[in-house]
Design a protein around this motif. Structure first.
Motif, short mmCIF file in Angstrom:
data_model
loop_
_atom_site.label_atom_id
_atom_site.label_comp_id
_atom_site.label_asym_id
_atom_site.label_seq_id
_atom_site.Cartn_x
_atom_site.Cartn_y
_atom_site.Cartn_z
N VAL A 1 -62.79 89.41 -48.45
CA VAL A 1 -63.73 88.70 -48.91
C VAL A 1 -64.23 87.30 -48.19
N GLU A 2 -63.00 86.65 -47.87
CA GLU A 2 -63.03 85.38 -47.01
C GLU A 2 -63.71 85.52 -45.76
N ARG A 3 -63.57 86.52 -45.05
CA ARG A 3 -63.99 86.99 -43.94
C ARG A 3 -65.64 87.04 -44.14
N SER A 4 -65.96 87.56 -45.05
CA SER A 4 -67.48 87.75 -45.45
C SER A 4 -68.10 86.45 -45.74
N VAL B 1 -66.33 66.88 -51.88
CA VAL B 1 -65.65 67.39 -50.92
C VAL B 1 -65.12 66.42 -49.68
N GLU B 2 -65.89 65.38 -49.63
CA GLU B 2 -65.62 64.28 -48.75
C GLU B 2 -64.39 63.27 -49.28
N THR B 3 -64.10 63.39 -50.42
CA THR B 3 -62.97 62.38 -50.97
C THR B 3 -61.71 63.04 -50.52
N ASP B 4 -60.88 61.88 -49.93
CA ASP B 4 -59.59 62.31 -49.34
C ASP B 4 -58.57 62.91 -50.52
N VAL B 5 -58.37 62.22 -51.56
CA VAL B 5 -57.83 62.72 -52.77
C VAL B 5 -58.56 62.85 -53.98
N LEU B 6 -58.68 63.86 -54.47
CA LEU B 6 -59.39 64.08 -56.03
C LEU B 6 -58.50 63.49 -56.82
N THR B 7 -58.90 62.85 -57.90
CA THR B 7 -58.22 62.40 -59.15
C THR B 7 -58.85 63.00 -60.41
N VAL B 8 -57.97 62.79 -61.53
CA VAL B 8 -58.78 63.08 -62.86
C VAL B 8 -59.84 62.31 -63.18
N ASP C 1 -53.58 67.75 -58.66
CA ASP C 1 -52.46 67.59 -57.60
C ASP C 1 -52.71 69.02 -56.98
N TYR C 2 -52.78 70.20 -57.72
CA TYR C 2 -52.81 71.47 -57.04
C TYR C 2 -54.09 71.60 -56.42
N MET C 3 -55.31 70.93 -56.75
CA MET C 3 -56.48 70.98 -55.76
C MET C 3 -56.26 70.09 -54.72
N ASN C 4 -55.49 69.32 -54.63
CA ASN C 4 -55.30 68.57 -53.43
C ASN C 4 -54.67 69.07 -52.42
N GLY C 5 -53.83 70.29 -52.77
CA GLY C 5 -53.00 70.93 -51.83
C GLY C 5 -53.73 72.15 -51.26
N SER C 6 -52.81 72.95 -50.44
CA SER C 6 -53.47 74.20 -49.80
C SER C 6 -52.49 75.16 -49.51
N ALA C 7 -51.54 75.45 -50.73
CA ALA C 7 -50.66 76.44 -50.59
C ALA C 7 -51.10 77.82 -50.56
N TYR C 8 -52.23 78.06 -51.04
CA TYR C 8 -52.65 79.31 -51.33
C TYR C 8 -54.15 79.50 -50.73
N ALA C 9 -54.72 80.48 -50.31
CA ALA C 9 -56.05 80.96 -49.57
C ALA C 9 -56.96 80.38 -50.56
N PRO C 10 -58.15 79.84 -49.97
CA PRO C 10 -59.27 78.90 -50.64
C PRO C 10 -59.92 79.88 -51.83
N LEU D 1 -64.12 75.53 -52.82
CA LEU D 1 -64.53 76.30 -51.71
C LEU D 1 -65.03 75.59 -50.41
N ALA D 2 -65.83 74.43 -51.00
CA ALA D 2 -66.38 73.78 -49.88
C ALA D 2 -65.28 72.64 -49.22
N ARG D 3 -64.32 72.02 -50.16
CA ARG D 3 -63.46 71.38 -49.58
C ARG D 3 -62.45 72.02 -48.76
N ARG D 4 -62.14 73.28 -48.89
CA ARG D 4 -61.46 74.19 -47.90
C ARG D 4 -62.21 74.76 -46.72
N GLY D 5 -63.46 74.32 -46.66
CA GLY D 5 -64.28 74.83 -45.51
C GLY D 5 -64.91 76.04 -45.65
N LEU D 6 -64.73 77.05 -46.53
CA LEU D 6 -65.18 78.40 -46.80
C LEU D 6 -66.61 78.43 -47.17
N THR D 7 -67.35 77.38 -47.72
CA THR D 7 -68.72 77.30 -47.96
C THR D 7 -69.22 76.30 -47.19
#
Length: 409
Positions: free
Chosen positions: A53-56, A132-139, A195-204, A237-243
């Motif tokens: 799906v990510e390829r699509s 998307v352009e924010t370096d670190v998301l916060t609450v 904290d989880y949103m600011n990481g990239s341990a898993y696929a977008p 999805l946008a922060r991870r560059g998928l959309t």
């Protein structure tokens, strides 16, 4: 460990509502596991589907995706309408388009619901740009996003400090279909979420799915959780560059798969040890629901692009027939207001001469002439919007939005 904890509800209502809503007693509320840094064993089948799906999605948004960019606002409008319908708000596509127009002009007869959806469109665009352009998301970013989505309801602003719930009555959580965690735990759960949103341990796609489900599980606001939760999908999805060129209309799909959506979120709320096989199985059940919805969203986007291209062909034929019958050259110049308007109709299906003049950077008479020509060619209809003023409507575009949001059977 995620668990269901017992809590006591003391009713403060003794009259004015049915007796069952005056009850005090025990109920259960959910305490979710943290998600940041917690191991998640993604099943092989799910992992392969995610990769496919990510390829699509990348192909849809990648080089040569000008067609998608050309209907970006169409998809955003469809997504906003579908998202609102999940919450029981159902303005027509025409009302929403008129509300958009009303953000820059005076339009009468626009419903409050349509204005809400039009505002949501503006905020979702912001979520896929500013956040998307924010370096670190916060609450605080999420709190501000929520505030923007409910600008006229200050009583709901900020993280909740009271117990809320889904289902049953407005007076008691006893018998509710879901009760989220104690309000005292909300700040810690939200800090873990960002904290989880600011990481990239898993696929977008996996990250977006987990973020959405965890957010809806925390239910950190007294209202508007669904709107924020769906906006966060686009943010991830946008922060991870998928959309890149347009939103992926996942809400458009989830709105038509309501039962599967609720069942998937229910699966996510397990009561097993963190990182255990049972916990991963529950999360995988939700991932399947979400990733399947993403796959359908890709198909929906491709189908909508094809239908809009077909519609453009029909419009061109009508315009050619009209111009030929009127003794004009069969096709207008590519840089003319008429030709440029024809290309923009999927993005702006309800227009006035004033708005079109601003969009195309042409004079008011040139904009009026272009709209009138497409009206006489049978491409646009007219609608009175104010005393002495009228809008031009691409009815077939609005019908396409309505058709795409119909429930799947």
């Amino acid at each position: 460990m995620a668990t269901w904890e017992d809590a006591h509800w003391e009713s403060s209502v003794d009259s004015g509502v049915p007796h069952r809503d005056q009850r005090s007693g025990r109920y259960q509320r959910y305490v979710p596991d943290p998600i940041d840094g917690v191991a998640l064993a993604v099943g092989g089948e799910v992992s392969r589907q995610v990769a496919k799906v990510e390829r699509s999605i990348r192909a849809l948004n990648g080089p040569g995706a000008e067609g998608l960019a050309g209907i970006a606002r169409f998809l955003l409008r469809s997504e906003a309408i579908a998202s609102s319908r999940i919450e029981g708000i159902a303005p027509s596509a025409q009302q929403v388009a008129l509300a958009e127009l009303g953000q820059s002009e005076t339009i009468r007869g626009v419903s409050n619901q349509a204005q809400l959806v039009a505002n949501n469109m503006t905020i979702v665009r912001a979520a896929t740009t500013e956040l998307v352009e924010t370096d670190v998301l916060t609450v605080d970013h999420i709190v501000e996003l929520h505030r923007s989505l409910l600008p006229d309801e200050p009583r709901h602003h900020g993280l909740r400090t009271v117990q809320n719930w889904i289902g049953t009555s407005s007076w008691t959580p006893i018998g509710a279909s879901y009760v989220p965690p104690d309000p005292a735990q909300v700040p810690a759960h939200m800090a873990d979420l960002v904290d989880y949103m600011n990481g990239s341990a898993y696929a977008p796609l996996i990250q977006a799915a987990v973020v959405h489900a965890q957010f809806e599980t925390i239910h950190p606001f007294t209202d508007g959780n669904g709107r924020v939760g769906r906006a966060l999908v686009h943010t991830v999805l946008a922060r991870r560059g998928l959309t890149e060129h347009a939103v992926l209309p996942i809400s458009l799909v989830l709105a038509t798969l309501r039962d599967q959506y609720v069942a998937g979120l229910t699966d996510f709320r397990h009561s097993s040890p963190a990182g255990s096989a049972a916990a991963s199985a529950s999360t995988n059940a939700w991932l399947i629901t979400f990733v399947d919805a993403a796959a359908l969203a890709v198909e929906q986007s491709e189908a909508l692009m094809a239908r809009i291209n077909e519609l453009r062909g029909v419009w061109q034929d009508r315009l050619t027939a009209h111009r030929t019958a009127s003794g004009m050259r069969s096709t207008p110049r590519a840089d003319s207001a008429v030709a440029r308007l024809l290309r923009r109709l999927p993005e702006a299906p309800v227009l006035t001469a004033t708005t079109l003049a601003r969009i195309l950077d042409v004079s008011f008479p040139a904009a009026s002439a272009a709209l009138d020509e497409l009206h006489r060619a049978g491409i646009l209809t007219t609608k009175s919007i104010e005393r002495g003023a009228r809008a031009y409507v691409a009815r077939e575009v609005l019908d396409l939005i309505t058709l795409s949001a119909r429930p799947r059977t």
